[in-house]
Design an enzyme around this catalytic site. Structure first.
Site, PDB file in Angstrom:
ATOM      1  N   GLU A   1      21.919 -26.698 -16.368  1.00 23.32           N
ATOM      2  CA  GLU A   1      22.063 -25.498 -15.537  1.00 23.32           C
ATOM      3  C   GLU A   1      20.780 -25.331 -14.724  1.00 23.32           C
ATOM      4  O   GLU A   1      19.680 -25.315 -15.301  1.00 23.32           O
ATOM      5  CB  GLU A   1      22.309 -24.264 -16.399  1.00 23.32           C
ATOM      6  CG  GLU A   1      22.555 -23.013 -15.569  1.00 23.32           C
ATOM      7  CD  GLU A   1      22.858 -21.778 -16.409  1.00 23.32           C
ATOM      8  OE1 GLU A   1      23.095 -20.722 -15.814  1.00 23.32           O
ATOM      9  OE2 GLU A   1      22.835 -21.872 -17.650  1.00 23.32           O
TER      10      GLU A   1
ATOM     11  N   ARG B   1      20.079 -31.000 -31.673  1.00 23.38           N
ATOM     12  CA  ARG B   1      19.061 -30.754 -30.656  1.00 23.38           C
ATOM     13  C   ARG B   1      17.717 -31.303 -31.124  1.00 23.38           C
ATOM     14  O   ARG B   1      17.492 -31.541 -32.309  1.00 23.38           O
ATOM     15  CB  ARG B   1      18.914 -29.250 -30.395  1.00 23.38           C
ATOM     16  CG  ARG B   1      20.120 -28.596 -29.803  1.00 23.38           C
ATOM     17  CD  ARG B   1      19.875 -27.106 -29.583  1.00 23.38           C
ATOM     18  NE  ARG B   1      18.785 -26.877 -28.637  1.00 23.38           N
ATOM     19  CZ  ARG B   1      18.394 -25.666 -28.242  1.00 23.38           C
ATOM     20  NH1 ARG B   1      18.979 -24.585 -28.728  1.00 23.38           N
ATOM     21  NH2 ARG B   1      17.423 -25.532 -27.373  1.00 23.38           N
TER      22      ARG B   1
ATOM     23  N   LYS C   1      15.283 -21.890 -23.262  1.00 20.53           N
ATOM     24  CA  LYS C   1      14.993 -21.651 -21.855  1.00 20.53           C
ATOM     25  C   LYS C   1      14.607 -20.191 -21.620  1.00 20.53           C
ATOM     26  O   LYS C   1      13.795 -19.876 -20.754  1.00 20.53           O
ATOM     27  CB  LYS C   1      16.184 -22.039 -20.992  1.00 20.53           C
ATOM     28  CG  LYS C   1      15.835 -22.222 -19.520  1.00 20.53           C
ATOM     29  CD  LYS C   1      17.031 -22.710 -18.719  1.00 20.53           C
ATOM     30  CE  LYS C   1      17.407 -24.117 -19.060  1.00 20.53           C
ATOM     31  NZ  LYS C   1      18.492 -24.642 -18.182  1.00 20.53           N
TER      32      LYS C   1
END
Length: 554
Positions: free
Chosen positions: A33, A260, A270
């Protein structure tokens, strides 16, 4: 088949799929994104998707997930493109944008409405959460608007697109299973209203698809075979498959999940990274203390060291916390073989060789990297006045001190053996000058009489030295696992006040005057450094000491 060296549970899945579907071309994607900068956790996702496609002779796409315009922008798009190019992950399948598929997503949404599989809801966000229950066992109940007719829903949805309603006034929800134990299947929202200008579409749209709805559609339209994402999306897989099964898509991709990458003493969220930047706890996205790829690049890390770290950390489904010392070991191991050696004095004190002629300058030829003969040699100027490290002299030396001391001898690296004869101090008692005599028969530090001189120190010519500032970095956070802060505290409480130390007035050998931005060096006996974009600044990449290597060997 994948290379045996790259075998993991994901390649096992793909091997099984390829055995069933002969001749299928493996097609993967990386879908960031564009609302922030990529970090080292992103490097793991890139590594997995790119490397799997490459090993199977397949295709790899870059697709910007720009379906939520509030915080997205071209700044982040450009940074992501730069990071992928830097890592060497060429998207041979193409570069795409989620916003390219807005019209197709809208068409599929209308199709769901016509088939009675989606409805427009008027509940507020808070009301919807209450109606849906929770995953702790609280039952859900249907929205009062769940039984609207397809005709009514289609009219409302088209009016949503036309901009008749305010943000949050209405949503489009998939009609799936309110009794599902998986909250993602309890009539999830698939469209919301946002009167926000899009960085590529402008004000064309005021409704935007949710990621869980848009992502499987995008994968299918691009021909993605394996949609590999991080483990937090595992509970979203049933919804991914529902969209694939209930929309008339040309292709059926498969979603699979991996753990992750979490690293000690830093954050990957983020949201946290944005807070660090916008609240100015750091210099910016490329502050060398940050885990972002642009920050690691500025600090002096190489793509090969980062990808080596990702591979060593492993690919699995179970979450784990990887020691940041492993990352440091990877770059240190590489630079030990590749970095050019240079001399730099960080806390200079003047050393005067009283028996060396004034105005004379000779050049000593020294290797650029003793571990690599192909690196060649360089010439370093030697004069009567030099700079040495303050810590390399002790007026009252501790036991086993093997550097310079009163009446003691030490070898100047690559040059002469010198003996301390006199110390000159200022009115405050600070040493301003150390006076020595050199054994001029010991060129390159080799005594002709066989005497043993244990200590060797580095130096630079006072006349030829250049001034520079050195920035020394440490962990950004004092807490090892920043994702698990103690109750009642905030992660910002654990910011390391000593994460940056600035050394000014350092003296470097003159060859460093021509150093280019991003060029890496070993400052002998001091550490590995990288030339920063700011004039006269070098960033410490990593120290010389590598205690983690012993851990790896065990």
């Amino acid at each position: 088949m994948a290379d045996e060296k790259f075998s993991n549970f994901l390649t096992d899945i793909i091997d099984a799929d390829l055995a069933e579907v002969k001749g299928e071309v493996v097609h993967t994607r990386f879908p960031p994104e564009p609302n922030g900068y990529l970090h080292i956790g992103s490097a793991k996702a890139i590594f997995i998707n790119y490397t799997i496609a490459k090993h199977y002779g397949g295709l790899f796409n870059l697709r910007f997930d720009d379906t939520n315009p509030a915080r997205e922008g071209d700044e982040y798009v450009q940074s992501i493109l730069q990071d992928l190019k830097w890592l060497g992950a060429e998207p041979n399948g193409g570069i795409f944008y989620g916003s390219d598929y807005f019209e197709r997503c809208y068409e599929y949404a209308e199709q769901l409405i016509k088939e009675g599989k989606a409805y427009v809801d008027d509940l507020t966000r808070e009301e919807m959460q209450e109606y849906r229950g929770n995953d702790a066992g609280k039952p859900s109940r249907p929205s009062p608007y769940r039984d609207r007719t397809p005709e009514e829903n289609l009219d409302l949805f088209r009016r949503m697109r036309a901009g008749e309603f305010a943000d949050g006034e209405k949503t489009l929800r998939a009609k799936i299973d309110l009794a599902s134990p998986n909250m993602n299947m309890r009539d999830p929202t698939i469209y919301r209203i946002k009167h926000v200008e899009h960085h590529r579409q402008g004000d064309k749209w005021c409704i935007y698809p949710m990621y869980d709805f848009a992502h499987p559609i995008q994968d299918a339209l691009e021909g993605i075979t394996h949609s590999m994402c991080s483990i937090e999306f595992e509970n979203h897989r049933p919804l991914y498959e529902w969209v694939v099964d209930n929309c008339p898509l040309p292709h059926h991709p498969k979603q699979r999940e991996f753990a992750r990458l979490n690293v000690t003493h830093t954050v990957m969220s983020k949201r946290y990274l944005r807070q660090l930047v916008f609240e100015k706890h750091v210099e910016g996205w490329d502050d060398p203390r940050m885990p972002t790829l642009c920050a690691l690049r500025r600090r002096g890390y190489t793509p090969s060291a980062i990808l080596d770290f990702v591979q060593r950390a492993g690919i699995a489904k179970a979450n784990s916390l990887v020691d940041i010392k492993l990352l440091e070991h990877c770059i240190r191991e590489e630079l030990n073989d590749t970095a050019l050696r240079r001399m730099a004095v960080t806390e200079p004190v003047k050393l005067v060789i009283t028996n060396y002629p004034e105005g004379q300058c000779e050049e000593f030829e020294v290797p650029n990297n003793p571990r690599n003969e192909e690196a060649g040699t360089r010439k370093v100027p030697f004069t009567r006045e030099l700079y040495i490290e303050k810590s390399d002299f002790a007026e009252v030396p501790p036991p086993k001190f093997q550097r310079l001391k009163p009446d003691g001898e030490v070898r100047l690296m690559g040059a002469y053996i010198v003996k301390c004869n006199e110390i000159v101090k200022d009115d405050n008692g600070e040493i301003v000058e150390i006076r020595c005599t050199a054994d001029l028969e010991t060129r390159n530090g080799m005594p002709v009489d066989g005497r043993k001189v244990k200590g060797t120190i580095h130096w630079v010519s006072a006349e030829h030295a250049i001034d520079a500032d050195l920035y020394l970095y440490d962990n950004l956070f004092t807490l090892e696992n920043v994702n698990d802060v103690p109750e009642g505290t905030d992660y910002l409480d654990y910011l390391n006040p000593d994460s940056l130390k600035k050394l000014t007035g350092c003296k470097l050998e003159p060859s460093l005057a021509d150093a280019k931005e991003g060029e890496r060096f070993q400052f002998v006996r001091m550490g590995y450094y990288c030339k920063d974009r700011e004039t006269g600044r070098f960033n410490r990449i990593v120290t010389l000491k590598d205690s983690f290597a012993k851990t790896l060997s065990k």
